[in-house]
Every structure is written in structure tokens, then in C-alpha cells.
Design a protein around this motif. Structure first.
Motif, PDB file in Angstrom:
ATOM      1  N   LEU A  78      32.396 -45.596  20.739  1.00 24.13           N
ATOM      2  CA  LEU A  78      32.780 -44.413  21.493  1.00 24.13           C
ATOM      3  C   LEU A  78      32.542 -43.140  20.687  1.00 24.13           C
ATOM      4  O   LEU A  78      32.456 -42.062  21.270  1.00 24.13           O
ATOM      5  CB  LEU A  78      34.253 -44.502  21.901  1.00 24.13           C
ATOM      6  N   LEU A  79      32.466 -43.268  19.378  1.00 24.71           N
ATOM      7  CA  LEU A  79      32.188 -42.085  18.561  1.00 24.71           C
ATOM      8  C   LEU A  79      30.809 -41.526  18.890  1.00 24.71           C
ATOM      9  O   LEU A  79      30.619 -40.320  18.934  1.00 24.71           O
ATOM     10  CB  LEU A  79      32.263 -42.454  17.078  1.00 24.71           C
ATOM     11  N   LYS A  80      29.855 -42.415  19.138  1.00 17.94           N
ATOM     12  CA  LYS A  80      28.488 -41.965  19.399  1.00 17.94           C
ATOM     13  C   LYS A  80      28.397 -41.030  20.600  1.00 17.94           C
ATOM     14  O   LYS A  80      27.881 -39.909  20.477  1.00 17.94           O
ATOM     15  CB  LYS A  80      27.570 -43.168  19.586  1.00 17.94           C
ATOM     16  N   PRO A  81      28.877 -41.428  21.802  1.00 18.70           N
ATOM     17  CA  PRO A  81      28.765 -40.496  22.933  1.00 18.70           C
ATOM     18  C   PRO A  81      29.613 -39.232  22.765  1.00 18.70           C
ATOM     19  O   PRO A  81      29.235 -38.178  23.261  1.00 18.70           O
ATOM     20  CB  PRO A  81      29.239 -41.325  24.135  1.00 18.70           C
ATOM     21  N   ILE A  82      30.736 -39.343  22.045  1.00 15.96           N
ATOM     22  CA  ILE A  82      31.578 -38.157  21.850  1.00 15.96           C
ATOM     23  C   ILE A  82      30.890 -37.155  20.920  1.00 15.96           C
ATOM     24  O   ILE A  82      30.742 -35.972  21.250  1.00 15.96           O
ATOM     25  CB  ILE A  82      32.948 -38.548  21.289  1.00 15.96           C
ATOM     26  N   ILE A  83      30.473 -37.628  19.740  1.00 15.35           N
ATOM     27  CA  ILE A  83      29.863 -36.735  18.767  1.00 15.35           C
ATOM     28  C   ILE A  83      28.473 -36.294  19.230  1.00 15.35           C
ATOM     29  O   ILE A  83      28.146 -35.107  19.211  1.00 15.35           O
ATOM     30  CB  ILE A  83      29.763 -37.421  17.396  1.00 15.35           C
TER      31      ILE A  83
END
Length: 280
Positions: free
Chosen positions: A52-57
Motif C-alpha cells: 500500500l505504500l507504493k500507490p500512496i507514495i
């Protein structure tokens, strides 16, 4: 892909739970690490928030840099604030929708391809198990394991076909098998990408909305300077947050993100000035 199956609350609790182990690692403190493991009742947990870090960042950085590039280009071209707002918000939400749909489709397509590869591996295991077992033995031998040990390990794992095929996917194809609810996870990733892109992309434009309402006499230069300050602060904070999931220091991550964002804005501003001179 393992991280895709985790929810926001579980991710936060996992991260908090992991902190003692990570602090021991970052501080090179074997005793603290030993105490942490000895006092654990459950299995050790590692960071899986990257899913989930990938789409957020990625969505947030793309959104804020896209919006700020529009603002910088418009400022370089001496466009009016109303034009900046029209271009900015219409582009941000159109791009956010495109990014969200793209994230969903790409994630779903990747998962479906991985599952199709798993079906092929399972078919090969059903029809020619000796060949699959030999492939795994050769892989482990190439990685440094003795042949006798590799044969013992692989033949033991091959008794459990589902488990063995999953291990083959990781070792032979270097692919992680998605969860059964991978479509829902892909939808969640797409929604997160859309929201992150739109939310962070709005920051550089807020000054063009709030400041004119409060201080109508301020010029375009002040509005652009405000956008630069707000964007710089948000970029630095995003870089600091990103450092939680990496081994780098928080200030280096923040500075790196800030400098890269500044470079993008500088290019956009310069191009805006160049085009304005050609047109006029």
C-alpha cells in the motif's frame, strides 16, 4: 504482492510491533534483538506495508509534482491565476482517475498472469513431478546448497504439492502468488492511487484559492511563492514518511524528495518562460 492483502489497521499495528526489532537492527544492538525475539509469543513479523505504500507514495508524489509543474509552467508563462486553477484542477482529477484505473488494471493483469503461470506449474507437477523436483534441486545447488541436502529438502517439500508449487513460483520464476481476493486488492490499490494523487495534487493549488479570498491585492508572484513553500514542505514530509519503510535516514529521504521535486519544477518553469518568449 504479499503486502496487498493487508488492511490499514493491520499495517499500522504491524509497523508499531516491528519497531523494537528494527531499532535493534538500526542500532546494531544484538542484545536488544535477542531480547525482542525471546520475549515474542508469536512469529517475528517483517514489514509488508510496501504493497500500500507504493500507490500512496507514488500517487502522492506524481500528483503533487504534476500540479506543481503546471503551476510553475504557468508562472513562467505569466498566466493569470484563474487559468492556473482551471488547468490545475482539471488536469489533476483527470490524471488521478487515469492513474487509479491504470493501477487497478496493471495490478489485476499482473496477478492474473502470475496465477496462469501457477496453473502451468501445477499441471507440470501433476504430469511430470520428477522433472519439477530435479529443477528445484538444481536451483538450490546453484545457490550453494549441497546436492544431498538439496535432494532431501526438495523431495520432502514435493510431498505437499500446493506448497511445493508456491515455492517453485518464488524460486524458479521469482514470482509471489497473489491472494484469492486479489481483484478486491487491485480495486483498493486503484482507489488509493486516485485519492492520493488527487489529495496531494491539490496542495500546490490551494494557495491560488485561499490567499486571493483572504488577500485579494496580492500579486501572482506571491501566489507562486506560496505554492513553492507549500509544495516544498509537503515533499519533504512525504520523503520523511517514506524513510519509515527504508533503511535511509529520514532527513536524507526528505531532502532527496525535495530536491527531485524542485528539479522538476525548475524544468517546468524554464520551459514556461521559454514558450512565453517565443509566443510574445
Amino acid at each position: 504482492m504479499r503486502g496487498n492483502s493487508e488492511s490499514f489497521p493491520s499495517e499500522r499495528s504491524n509497523l508499531l510491533e516491528l519497531n523494537p526489532a528494527r531499532k535493534a537492527y538500526e542500532g546494531h544492538d544484538p542484545e536488544a534483538s535477542r531480547q525482542y525475539h525471546d520475549n515474542r509469543k508469536n512469529e517475528e513479523q517483517h514489514q509488508t506495508e510496501g504493497g500500500l505504500l507504493k500507490p500512496i507514495i507514488f500517487g502522492g508524489l506524481d500528483g503533487i509534482l504534476t500540479a506543481f509543474a503546471i503551476v510553475a509552467g504557468a508562472a513562467g508563462g505569466a498566466l493569470e491565476p484563474t487559468v492556473v486553477l482551471i488547468l490545475g484542477f482539471s488536469n489533476i482529477f483527470a490524471d488521478a482517475l487515469s492513474m487509479g484505473v491504470g493501477e487497478f488494471l496493471s495490478s489485476k493483469a499482473e496477478n492474473e498472469w502470475i496465477l496462469s503461470e501457477r496453473e502451468r506449474e501445477m499441471w507440470e507437477m501433476e504430469n511430470y513431478p520428477e522433472g519439477e523436483v530435479q529443477e528445484m534441486i538444481d536451483i538450490y545447488v546453484e545457490k550453494g546448497m549441497g546436492r544431498e541436502d538439496a535432494e532431501m529438502v526438495v523431495k520432502t517439500m514435493s510431498k505437499y504439492k500446493e506448497f511445493f508449487v508456491d515455492v517453485m513460483m518464488a524460486e524458479e520464476l521469482e514470482l509471489a502468488v497473489p491472494e484469492e481476493n486479489h481483484v478486491q486488492e487491485s480495486v483498493k490499490e486503484g482507489i488509493i492511487m486516485f485519492c492520493s494523487f488527487a489529495a496531494f495534487g491539490a496542495f500546490p493549488l490551494l494557495g491560488y484559492v485561499i490567499i486571493p479570498a483572504s488577500f485579494p491585492d496580492l500579486g501572482k508572484e506571491t501566489l507562486f511563492a506560496t505554492a513553492c513553500i507549500v509544495t516544498g514542505i509537503v515533499l519533504f514530509i512525504m520523503g520523511c514518511v517514506k524513510s519509515i519503510f527504508s533503511a535511509a535516514r529520514w532527513y536524507w529521504c526528505g531532502l532527496e524528495t525535495l530536491l527531485l521535486g524542485g528539479a522538476c519544477a525548475t524544468v517546468a518553469y524554464t520551459i514556461g518562460q521559454f514558450v512565453d518568449k517565443i509566443v510574445h
